[in-house]
Design an enzyme around this catalytic site. Structure first.
Site, short mmCIF file in Angstrom:
data_model
loop_
_atom_site.label_atom_id
_atom_site.label_comp_id
_atom_site.label_asym_id
_atom_site.label_seq_id
_atom_site.Cartn_x
_atom_site.Cartn_y
_atom_site.Cartn_z
N SER A 13 0.99 -1.28 0.05
CA SER A 13 -0.07 -0.07 0.06
C SER A 13 0.73 1.28 -0.07
O SER A 13 2.08 1.48 0.70
CB SER A 13 -0.82 0.13 1.18
OG SER A 13 -1.76 -0.98 1.26
N1 SAH Z 1 -1.41 -4.53 3.96
C1 SAH Z 1 -0.51 -4.48 2.75
C2 SAH Z 1 -1.19 -4.61 1.63
C3 SAH Z 1 -1.22 -5.71 0.66
S1 SAH Z 1 -2.49 -5.58 -0.69
C4 SAH Z 1 0.43 -3.59 3.06
O1 SAH Z 1 1.09 -3.32 4.24
O2 SAH Z 1 1.05 -3.25 1.92
C5 SAH Z 1 -3.73 -6.52 0.09
C6 SAH Z 1 -3.84 -7.85 0.36
O3 SAH Z 1 -5.04 -8.43 0.66
C7 SAH Z 1 -3.31 -8.85 -0.53
O4 SAH Z 1 -1.94 -9.53 -0.43
C8 SAH Z 1 -4.19 -9.90 -0.86
O5 SAH Z 1 -3.74 -11.16 -1.30
C9 SAH Z 1 -4.78 -9.92 0.72
N2 SAH Z 1 -6.31 -10.34 0.54
C10 SAH Z 1 -7.18 -10.18 -0.45
N3 SAH Z 1 -8.41 -10.90 0.01
C11 SAH Z 1 -7.90 -11.57 1.19
C12 SAH Z 1 -8.74 -12.17 2.20
N4 SAH Z 1 -10.05 -12.60 1.95
N5 SAH Z 1 -8.07 -12.48 3.29
C13 SAH Z 1 -6.80 -12.38 3.72
N6 SAH Z 1 -6.13 -11.46 2.84
C14 SAH Z 1 -6.57 -11.22 1.43
#
Ligand code: SAH
Length: 277
Positions: free
Chosen positions: A125
């Site tokens: 993010s």
């Molecule tokens: N928090 C992260 C952002 C990652 S992007 C950061 O610090 O940058 C969002 C993430 O959500 C992705 O890795 C994706 O695989 C995950 N995601 C999507 N649906 C999900 C679910 N149902 N349970 C857990 N993770 C999920």
């Protein structure tokens, strides 16, 4: 009187959306330019395994390491200019080496205010979004135990763990869960991060209630089960929608009451059911 199961419609505060004024510090985070922008393969070229090995051996990260504190300082100054005021959040953003969480081929861009690819079609993010979501979740309180859904490469969990003693984080893609574990283990964090591989759409009932929940992927609707896993007085922040997404703030105001506030337009990767091995 029966109480609504879903959060009642609360005051709606529209933040900068696609029509935000140019020049407004936050206008840059309208849908077109917001974090978690889904970047096409042409935007970045991930390094070959050989280049990655060379980088892991020290060359690129060592150079960046010398500069990273200065770059983080500049990032924090930018966050202030963009309206982040919570000193706990700013200190946490200053403390976490974001370059550790991105592929070494992108390390020189680690402190840009941009989402970057982390593999598996997912992104780390944008710093402003991370800071903004955490600030909204902790405003006026100091949660002792929070839940993050969508750990990705682990960056936001590391930021949370700077001032929250217990952080539970869930990731559905096994490869990212492993990557996040590796990154988080490499840092000495003040708080504890408990990372789980699983479907965060179900929350984490065995560790509930949480004094804050942050969701880093957008569902068409925020899963209602998460509302029940919030402690009374706690807040959940999550993007909602598909083509048009909004950041939503849900506060549990009583055992059976929730207040819902709509924040700005954002663009996140989708919240998906189940797990990906
Ligand atoms: N928090 C992260 C952002 C990652 S992007 C950061 O610090 O940058 C969002 C993430 O959500 C992705 O890795 C994706 O695989 C995950 N995601 C999507 N649906 C999900 C679910 N149902 N349970 C857990 N993770 C999920």
């Amino acid at each position: 009187m029966s109480k609504p199961r879903r959060p009642a419609a609360g005051p709606v505060s529209h933040g900068p959306g696609p029509g935000a004024r140019p020049g407004d510090g936050r206008a840059a985070f309208s849908a077109a330019n917001s974090n978690t922008r889904i970047l096409g393969p042409r935007s970045f070229v991930l390094p070959t395994p050989a280049a990655r090995q060379a980088a892991d051996a020290g060359a690129a990260p060592a150079n960046l390491g010398l500069n990273s504190e200065r770059q983080r300082h500049a990032m924090v100054q930018r966050l202030r200019a963009q309206g982040i005021t919570d000193e706990r959040v700013l200190a946490a953003m200053m403390a976490v080496p974001r370059h550790v969480f991105v592929d070494q081929g992108l390390a020189s861009r680690a402190y840009d205010d941009a989402a970057l690819p982390i593999g598996y079609g997912q992104t780390i993010s944008q710093p402003w979004v991370v800071a903004h979501m955490i600030e909204a979740m902790v405003r006026g309180r100091t949660p002792q135990k929070v839940l993050e859904i969508g750990a990705g490469c682990g960056y936001q969990a590391a930021v949370l763990a700077q001032f929250i003693p217990v952080v539970h984080a869930v990731e559905r893609v096994r490869g990212l869960y492993e990557l996040a574990s590796k990154h988080l283990k490499s840092l000495a964090l003040p708080g504890r991060v408990h990372l789980s591989y699983g479907d965060g759409m179900a929350g984490l009932a065995r560790h509930a209630p949480f004094e804050g929940i942050v969701v880093a992927a957008a569902g068409v609707k925020i899963p209602e089960v998460l509302f029940d896993q919030l402690a009374v007085g706690a807040r959940l922040i999550a993007p909602e929608g598909s083509t048009h997404q909004r950041l939503m703030l849900i506060e549990r105001t009583g055992p059976e009451s929730w207040q819902r506030t709509e924040l700005e337009s954002v663009r996140f990767v989708p919240l998906r059911p189940g797990t990906q091995a």
